[in-house]
Design a protein around this motif. Structure first.
Motif, PDB file in Angstrom:
ATOM      1  N   ARG A 152      -6.977   4.205  -5.796  1.00 29.01           N
ATOM      2  CA  ARG A 152      -7.846   3.654  -4.754  1.00 29.01           C
ATOM      3  C   ARG A 152      -8.873   4.723  -4.361  1.00 29.01           C
TER       4      ARG A 152
ATOM      5  N   LYS B 215     -18.193   0.836   3.419  1.00 27.77           N
ATOM      6  CA  LYS B 215     -18.222   1.587   4.672  1.00 27.77           C
ATOM      7  C   LYS B 215     -17.801   0.677   5.821  1.00 27.77           C
ATOM      8  N   ASN B 216     -17.290   1.293   6.889  1.00 27.86           N
ATOM      9  CA  ASN B 216     -16.941   0.495   8.055  1.00 27.86           C
ATOM     10  C   ASN B 216     -18.169   0.269   8.934  1.00 27.86           C
TER      11      ASN B 216
ATOM     12  N   ASP C 292     -16.424   6.379   5.919  1.00 28.37           N
ATOM     13  CA  ASP C 292     -15.529   6.000   4.836  1.00 28.37           C
ATOM     14  C   ASP C 292     -14.372   5.186   5.405  1.00 28.37           C
TER      15      ASP C 292
ATOM     16  N   ALA D 168     -11.800   4.144   3.539  1.00 27.42           N
ATOM     17  CA  ALA D 168     -10.584   4.463   2.796  1.00 27.42           C
ATOM     18  C   ALA D 168     -10.735   5.858   2.206  1.00 27.42           C
TER      19      ALA D 168
ATOM     20  N   ASN E 196       0.809  -1.216   0.000  1.00 28.59           N
ATOM     21  CA  ASN E 196       0.000   0.000   0.000  1.00 28.59           C
ATOM     22  C   ASN E 196       0.841   1.263   0.000  1.00 28.59           C
TER      23      ASN E 196
ATOM     24  N   LYS F  92     -12.138   6.355  -2.723  1.00 28.62           N
ATOM     25  CA  LYS F  92     -12.913   6.036  -1.522  1.00 28.62           C
ATOM     26  C   LYS F  92     -14.310   5.553  -1.864  1.00 28.62           C
TER      27      LYS F  92
ATOM     28  N   ALA G 288     -14.731   1.789  -1.841  1.00 31.89           N
ATOM     29  CA  ALA G 288     -14.467   1.063  -0.600  1.00 31.89           C
ATOM     30  C   ALA G 288     -15.755   0.940   0.204  1.00 31.89           C
TER      31      ALA G 288
END
Length: 412
Positions: free
Chosen positions: A113, A120-121, A126, A128, A4, A115, A118
């Motif tokens: 990459r 969601k948590n 967000d 990322a 990364n 966001k 990606a």
């Protein structure tokens, strides 16, 4: 290999006894502090002479200082390394850069990459942020069998949108005794961007002077700018209760020039000579130069440790001769290092007010009128400020010699 951050040193953690220490994020080998590891590139010292660890110091945890495309291989020796590298209590990491050959070779890459792609948590935030990395390399002959070149360049763009939000004021209404401070805090709530942009480059020329003599010269540098990146932690959260004035810009610039000569003096004798000049500048700029106010509601004013600057440079000369005779492999050499480092650093350079108490108590102490007639006119409020010139500069000369004989008593 994909990684990364495109920092070659992250691969070191794959080797036994290697891990990243918690204090400064440096490479810890065999349980030693990370700042005590010895990092070298092509055998030339690549340590940060002020903080220790790899060049770039703490900023190297967030941005590469040398293109990953330029790294051909690296070695890790956690303990038991030869006397030549014996000046470190931690382990040894040496990376070898690529060189040009008689064939033209190149590479190019682009990594994006976004966001929006990606998930969601668990808190519907967000997981990322927008990050792009791109670059490439090119190497080949200038004169066949005689002169070769290699170059690499990499760049990173990083953007994390964030918002200043004072959680304790959400859904609340001020009273007459707290309105002034309440409205002031609400005026500080605003969106902002946290960036982490990086550039790194490397150029190398190799010359085969004869069958027995080869010389190369390498130049590499890097630049890193992180707007609103001075906040400690919290980058994974979209909101912060520290005002934008309580942040700053992190910058880091490195430049290194290395020259090396390898000569086969006889079938049994090898000479190596190398020298380098390396420099690093790390200005850390403040968004504000007003007193810091910290309390349970939130923080505004200058970040307590900003602004600060740190600069250093190193010159190094080293040479060794290896002689092989039967079951003996003898090596003698010397090394000279001159390092200079200076820093201007201090906490609470513009003063700091600490206001204890609950939300309403804090707001009342910051508002004219009410129980406390004047702002901060209360014995519980404390004020502190740095005194002294905050300056440190130091220079050091290191001269070292070594001699070692590795004797293979038996084949096993």
């Amino acid at each position: 290999l994909p990684i990364n951050g495109r920092r070659f040193q992250d691969f070191v953690s794959l080797t036994p006894t290697a891990q990243v220490d918690a204090s400064r994020g440096q490479i810890s080998l065999a349980g030693q502090r990370g700042i005590n590891s010895n990092i070298s590139i092509d055998g030339a010292d690549y340590n940060q002479p002020f903080f220790g660890g790899i060049r770039g110091g703490e900023r190297s945890n967030f941005a590469f200082t040398i293109p990953q495309e330029a790294i051909g291989e690296f070695q890790v020796v956690s303990s038991g390394f030869s006397a030549e590298f014996g000046r470190s209590s931690g382990g040894l990491v040496n990376a070898v850069t690529k060189a040009g050959t008689n064939a033209l070779h190149g590479s190019a890459f682009y990594l994006n990459r976004p966001k929006d792609l990606a998930a969601k948590n668990a808190f519907d935030q967000d997981a990322a942020f927008d990050q792009s990395q791109f670059g490439g390399s090119l190497g080949g002959p200038i004169a066949a069998n005689k002169l070769f070149f290699f170059g690499a360049y990499e760049q990173q763009t990083f953007n994390a949108p964030r918002v200043v939000l004072f959680d304790q004021l959400v859904g609340q209404s001020p009273s007459a005794n707290t309105a002034e401070a309440f409205n002031f805090y609400k005026s500080l709530e605003e969106p902002f961007e946290n960036t982490n942009d990086a550039w790194a480059w490397l150029g190398r020329v190799d010359a085969q002077l004869s069958d027995a003599h080869r010389v190369n010269v390498r130049y590499n540098g890097s630049r890193n700018t992180a707007d609103n990146g001075a906040g400690v932690g919290g980058r994974i959260f979209p909101t912060t209760n520290s005002a934008l004035s309580n942040d700053g810009t992190e910058k880091n610039d490195t430049n290194t020039v290395v020259g090396q000569l390898t000569s086969v003096l006889s079938p049994r004798m090898l000479l190596e000579v190398r020298g380098q000049y390396s420099r690093e500048n790390r200005p850390r700029l403040a968004n504000s130069e007003t007193p810091t106010f910290s309390n349970t509601v939130g923080t505004f004013g200058a970040r307590s440790f900003l602004p600060t600057t740190q600069n250093d440079w190193r010159t190094q000369t080293a040479a060794n001769i290896t002689w092989t005779q039967g079951s003996h492999n003898a090596k003698v050499g010397f090394e000279y290092n001159h390092t200079f480092a200076e820093q201007v650093f201090g906490f609470n350079q513009f003063g700091s007010f600490n206001i204890p108490g609950t939300r309403d108590t804090v707001l009342e102490l910051m508002t004219v009128g009410g129980t406390t007639a004047n702002r901060l006119d209360n014995s519980t409020v404390t004020y502190s400020r740095q005194i002294g010139n905050r300056e440190l500069s130091l220079a050091q000369d290191e001269v070292a010699f070594f001699a070692q004989d590795a004797w293979r008593v038996k084949p096993g």
